[in-house]
Every structure is written in structure tokens, then in C-alpha cells.
Design a protein around this motif. Structure first.
Motif, PDB file in Angstrom:
ATOM      1  N   THR A 144     -28.511  15.624   6.220  1.00 55.61           N
ATOM      2  CA  THR A 144     -28.700  14.732   7.360  1.00 55.61           C
ATOM      3  C   THR A 144     -27.432  14.704   8.212  1.00 55.61           C
ATOM      4  O   THR A 144     -26.325  14.651   7.682  1.00 55.61           O
ATOM      5  CB  THR A 144     -29.051  13.315   6.879  1.00 55.61           C
ATOM      6  OG1 THR A 144     -30.256  13.387   6.112  1.00 55.61           O
ATOM      7  CG2 THR A 144     -29.261  12.360   8.046  1.00 55.61           C
ATOM      8  N   TYR A 145     -27.637  14.746   9.524  1.00 50.54           N
ATOM      9  CA  TYR A 145     -26.527  14.714  10.475  1.00 50.54           C
ATOM     10  C   TYR A 145     -26.745  13.632  11.519  1.00 50.54           C
ATOM     11  O   TYR A 145     -27.862  13.409  11.983  1.00 50.54           O
ATOM     12  CB  TYR A 145     -26.390  16.056  11.216  1.00 50.54           C
ATOM     13  CG  TYR A 145     -25.935  17.172  10.341  1.00 50.54           C
ATOM     14  CD1 TYR A 145     -24.621  17.239   9.885  1.00 50.54           C
ATOM     15  CD2 TYR A 145     -26.810  18.187   9.969  1.00 50.54           C
ATOM     16  CE1 TYR A 145     -24.198  18.276   9.077  1.00 50.54           C
ATOM     17  CE2 TYR A 145     -26.395  19.229   9.159  1.00 50.54           C
ATOM     18  CZ  TYR A 145     -25.089  19.265   8.726  1.00 50.54           C
ATOM     19  OH  TYR A 145     -24.676  20.291   7.918  1.00 50.54           O
ATOM     20  N   TYR A 146     -25.655  12.971  11.879  1.00 59.12           N
ATOM     21  CA  TYR A 146     -25.616  11.998  12.978  1.00 59.12           C
ATOM     22  C   TYR A 146     -24.172  11.916  13.433  1.00 59.12           C
ATOM     23  O   TYR A 146     -23.270  12.423  12.765  1.00 59.12           O
ATOM     24  CB  TYR A 146     -26.139  10.622  12.522  1.00 59.12           C
ATOM     25  CG  TYR A 146     -25.388  10.075  11.342  1.00 59.12           C
ATOM     26  CD1 TYR A 146     -24.256   9.286  11.513  1.00 59.12           C
ATOM     27  CD2 TYR A 146     -25.777  10.380  10.042  1.00 59.12           C
ATOM     28  CE1 TYR A 146     -23.536   8.811  10.430  1.00 59.12           C
ATOM     29  CE2 TYR A 146     -25.072   9.907   8.953  1.00 59.12           C
ATOM     30  CZ  TYR A 146     -23.955   9.129   9.153  1.00 59.12           C
ATOM     31  OH  TYR A 146     -23.253   8.666   8.077  1.00 59.12           O
ATOM     32  N   ASN A 147     -23.958  11.263  14.548  1.00 61.42           N
ATOM     33  CA  ASN A 147     -22.614  11.149  15.101  1.00 61.42           C
ATOM     34  C   ASN A 147     -21.957   9.884  14.546  1.00 61.42           C
ATOM     35  O   ASN A 147     -22.219   8.774  15.021  1.00 61.42           O
ATOM     36  CB  ASN A 147     -22.684  11.110  16.630  1.00 61.42           C
ATOM     37  CG  ASN A 147     -21.327  11.112  17.271  1.00 61.42           C
ATOM     38  OD1 ASN A 147     -20.355  10.590  16.737  1.00 61.42           O
ATOM     39  ND2 ASN A 147     -21.261  11.694  18.455  1.00 61.42           N
ATOM     40  N   LEU A 148     -21.107  10.050  13.526  1.00 58.53           N
ATOM     41  CA  LEU A 148     -20.463   8.904  12.889  1.00 58.53           C
ATOM     42  C   LEU A 148     -19.602   8.124  13.872  1.00 58.53           C
ATOM     43  O   LEU A 148     -19.570   6.890  13.832  1.00 58.53           O
ATOM     44  CB  LEU A 148     -19.633   9.352  11.683  1.00 58.53           C
ATOM     45  CG  LEU A 148     -18.890   8.249  10.938  1.00 58.53           C
ATOM     46  CD1 LEU A 148     -19.862   7.217  10.358  1.00 58.53           C
ATOM     47  CD2 LEU A 148     -18.001   8.827   9.857  1.00 58.53           C
ATOM     48  N   GLN A 149     -18.902   8.801  14.763  1.00 59.32           N
ATOM     49  CA  GLN A 149     -18.042   8.102  15.734  1.00 59.32           C
ATOM     50  C   GLN A 149     -18.873   7.220  16.673  1.00 59.32           C
ATOM     51  O   GLN A 149     -18.435   6.127  17.040  1.00 59.32           O
ATOM     52  CB  GLN A 149     -17.188   9.100  16.510  1.00 59.32           C
ATOM     53  CG  GLN A 149     -16.192   9.856  15.636  1.00 59.32           C
ATOM     54  CD  GLN A 149     -15.332   8.932  14.782  1.00 59.32           C
ATOM     55  OE1 GLN A 149     -14.766   7.957  15.266  1.00 59.32           O
ATOM     56  NE2 GLN A 149     -15.223   9.236  13.499  1.00 59.32           N
ATOM     57  N   ASP A 150     -20.064   7.685  17.035  1.00 60.05           N
ATOM     58  CA  ASP A 150     -20.965   6.882  17.864  1.00 60.05           C
ATOM     59  C   ASP A 150     -21.373   5.627  17.089  1.00 60.05           C
ATOM     60  O   ASP A 150     -21.348   4.512  17.611  1.00 60.05           O
ATOM     61  CB  ASP A 150     -22.189   7.721  18.253  1.00 60.05           C
ATOM     62  CG  ASP A 150     -23.168   6.993  19.152  1.00 60.05           C
ATOM     63  OD1 ASP A 150     -22.884   5.878  19.641  1.00 60.05           O
ATOM     64  OD2 ASP A 150     -24.261   7.545  19.372  1.00 60.05           O
ATOM     65  N   TRP A 151     -21.735   5.788  15.807  1.00 60.13           N
ATOM     66  CA  TRP A 151     -22.131   4.656  14.993  1.00 60.13           C
ATOM     67  C   TRP A 151     -20.984   3.645  14.878  1.00 60.13           C
ATOM     68  O   TRP A 151     -21.172   2.443  15.046  1.00 60.13           O
ATOM     69  CB  TRP A 151     -22.570   5.131  13.600  1.00 60.13           C
ATOM     70  CG  TRP A 151     -22.958   4.005  12.711  1.00 60.13           C
ATOM     71  CD1 TRP A 151     -24.192   3.402  12.639  1.00 60.13           C
ATOM     72  CD2 TRP A 151     -22.119   3.315  11.780  1.00 60.13           C
ATOM     73  NE1 TRP A 151     -24.147   2.379  11.709  1.00 60.13           N
ATOM     74  CE2 TRP A 151     -22.908   2.312  11.168  1.00 60.13           C
ATOM     75  CE3 TRP A 151     -20.796   3.442  11.399  1.00 60.13           C
ATOM     76  CZ2 TRP A 151     -22.393   1.447  10.204  1.00 60.13           C
ATOM     77  CZ3 TRP A 151     -20.285   2.586  10.433  1.00 60.13           C
ATOM     78  CH2 TRP A 151     -21.087   1.606   9.844  1.00 60.13           C
ATOM     79  N   ILE A 152     -19.760   4.150  14.592  1.00 58.16           N
ATOM     80  CA  ILE A 152     -18.601   3.270  14.469  1.00 58.16           C
ATOM     81  C   ILE A 152     -18.373   2.497  15.770  1.00 58.16           C
ATOM     82  O   ILE A 152     -18.101   1.293  15.753  1.00 58.16           O
ATOM     83  CB  ILE A 152     -17.346   4.062  14.049  1.00 58.16           C
ATOM     84  CG1 ILE A 152     -17.481   4.516  12.594  1.00 58.16           C
ATOM     85  CG2 ILE A 152     -16.081   3.247  14.247  1.00 58.16           C
ATOM     86  CD1 ILE A 152     -16.406   5.476  12.109  1.00 58.16           C
ATOM     87  N   ALA A 153     -18.476   3.179  16.895  1.00 58.05           N
ATOM     88  CA  ALA A 153     -18.289   2.510  18.188  1.00 58.05           C
ATOM     89  C   ALA A 153     -19.339   1.413  18.384  1.00 58.05           C
ATOM     90  O   ALA A 153     -19.012   0.308  18.858  1.00 58.05           O
ATOM     91  CB  ALA A 153     -18.373   3.527  19.329  1.00 58.05           C
ATOM     92  N   GLN A 154     -20.577   1.675  17.997  1.00 59.33           N
ATOM     93  CA  GLN A 154     -21.631   0.673  18.172  1.00 59.33           C
ATOM     94  C   GLN A 154     -21.417  -0.541  17.287  1.00 59.33           C
ATOM     95  O   GLN A 154     -21.610  -1.684  17.735  1.00 59.33           O
ATOM     96  CB  GLN A 154     -23.000   1.295  17.872  1.00 59.33           C
ATOM     97  CG  GLN A 154     -23.465   2.279  18.925  1.00 59.33           C
ATOM     98  CD  GLN A 154     -24.869   2.751  18.658  1.00 59.33           C
ATOM     99  OE1 GLN A 154     -25.774   1.955  18.438  1.00 59.33           O
ATOM    100  NE2 GLN A 154     -25.057   4.076  18.687  1.00 59.33           N
ATOM    101  N   VAL A 155     -21.028  -0.347  16.024  1.00 58.73           N
ATOM    102  CA  VAL A 155     -20.869  -1.500  15.137  1.00 58.73           C
ATOM    103  C   VAL A 155     -19.521  -2.195  15.320  1.00 58.73           C
ATOM    104  O   VAL A 155     -19.340  -3.310  14.825  1.00 58.73           O
ATOM    105  CB  VAL A 155     -21.108  -1.148  13.644  1.00 58.73           C
ATOM    106  CG1 VAL A 155     -22.508  -0.584  13.453  1.00 58.73           C
ATOM    107  CG2 VAL A 155     -20.043  -0.208  13.121  1.00 58.73           C
ATOM    108  N   SER A 156     -18.612  -1.550  16.048  1.00 54.11           N
ATOM    109  CA  SER A 156     -17.295  -2.165  16.300  1.00 54.11           C
ATOM    110  C   SER A 156     -17.264  -2.958  17.594  1.00 54.11           C
ATOM    111  O   SER A 156     -16.330  -3.720  17.827  1.00 54.11           O
ATOM    112  CB  SER A 156     -16.212  -1.071  16.352  1.00 54.11           C
ATOM    113  OG  SER A 156     -16.100  -0.426  15.112  1.00 54.11           O
ATOM    114  N   ALA A 157     -18.266  -2.777  18.416  1.00 50.74           N
ATOM    115  CA  ALA A 157     -18.294  -3.453  19.738  1.00 50.74           C
ATOM    116  C   ALA A 157     -18.450  -4.951  19.592  1.00 50.74           C
ATOM    117  O   ALA A 157     -19.031  -5.460  18.680  1.00 50.74           O
ATOM    118  CB  ALA A 157     -19.419  -2.883  20.601  1.00 50.74           C
TER     119      ALA A 157
END
Length: 132
Positions: free
Chosen positions: A119-132
Motif C-alpha cells: 500500500t502506498y500513500y503520501n505520508l507527508q500529506d497525511w502529516i500536514a493534514q493531521v498537524s493543521a
């Protein structure tokens, strides 16, 4: 048949049915995660599923499944709609944040079982979303 196995796998995922997912993987399944080491075997896959069920609530939507002609390989593209429930070590603190993330999974199949999940996803995108 392979398409049905993948459809059942994702239906079990969306239902939070870890046992249903486990029933579809081989004893020697290889689980390649986006970040980290490959997990080998059904027990390691079960541990991952249990952890995910505690830390995240996710629903996969907009699913498109692709299967090769002989049914030995498959892929799926989808959008993850999730909620971060419990802090994962090394990741931002969980506060019930919601996120939407494009992702994809790749599969190998043999004898009616899933033998590999990647499985692949953009971890940096996820981190940015949950850090906002």
C-alpha cells in the motif's frame, strides 16, 4: 475470482472486520507498508490490523480495482477518508483529526488467497493534514 477476493478484502476493511481480511490472506502473506519493514505472515498482518483499528477509523471510497488476465496480480486506487484516534509513536499527536488521502494498493494472489499486499500513500500529506 481474483476481483471478488479484492472486493471482499476492501469490504472487510471498510467494515472494520479484521477477521474477514485475515481469511483472505495466505499464511505466508507479505505485507509491504508505505513506511517501515515488510511484515511476514498472517500473525504479523493480524497485529497490524489490530493496531490500525485502535489508532485509525478509515473508510476507503471511490474504489477502482484492476486485475491482470490470469488473476495473479491486482491493484486498487481509492480515497481514504479517516479519523486519527490514538497517537502512533513517532507521528503527530492524535486529537480526532480527520483526513482525506489518495492511496493505492497492489496485490499478488495464488490459490484463491492474497499472498502480497503493498500500500502506498503520501505520508507527508497525511502529516500536514493531521498537524493543521
Amino acid at each position: 475470482m481474483s476481483r471478488e477476493i479484492i472486493e471482499r478484502y476492501f469490504a472487510a476493511f471498510n467494515a472494520g472486520d479484521g477477521d474477514g481480511m485475515l481469511a483472505l490472506v495466505s499464511d505466508d502473506v507479505e505485507h509491504h507498508v508505505n513506511q517501515g519493514d515488510v511484515r511476514h505472515g498472517r500473525a504479523a498482518f493480524a497485529e497490524f490490523c489490530a493496531h490500525m483499528g485502535v489508532s485509525y477509523r478509515e473508510e476507503l471510497r471511490d474504489m477502482v480495482i484492476f486485475v491482470n488476465d490470469d488473476g495473479t496480480r491486482a491493484a486498487a486506487e481509492f480515497t481514504v477518508h479517516g479519523e486519527y484516534l490514538q497517537t502512533d509513536p513517532g507521528l503527530p499527536e492524535a486529537r480526532g483529526q480527520r483526513y482525506v488521502l489518495p492511496a493505492g494498493s497492489f496485490f499478488a494472489l495464488k490459490d484463491g488467497k492474497i499472498t502480497r499486499v503493498t500500500t502506498y500513500y503520501n505520508l507527508q500529506d497525511w502529516i500536514a493534514q493531521v498537524s493543521a
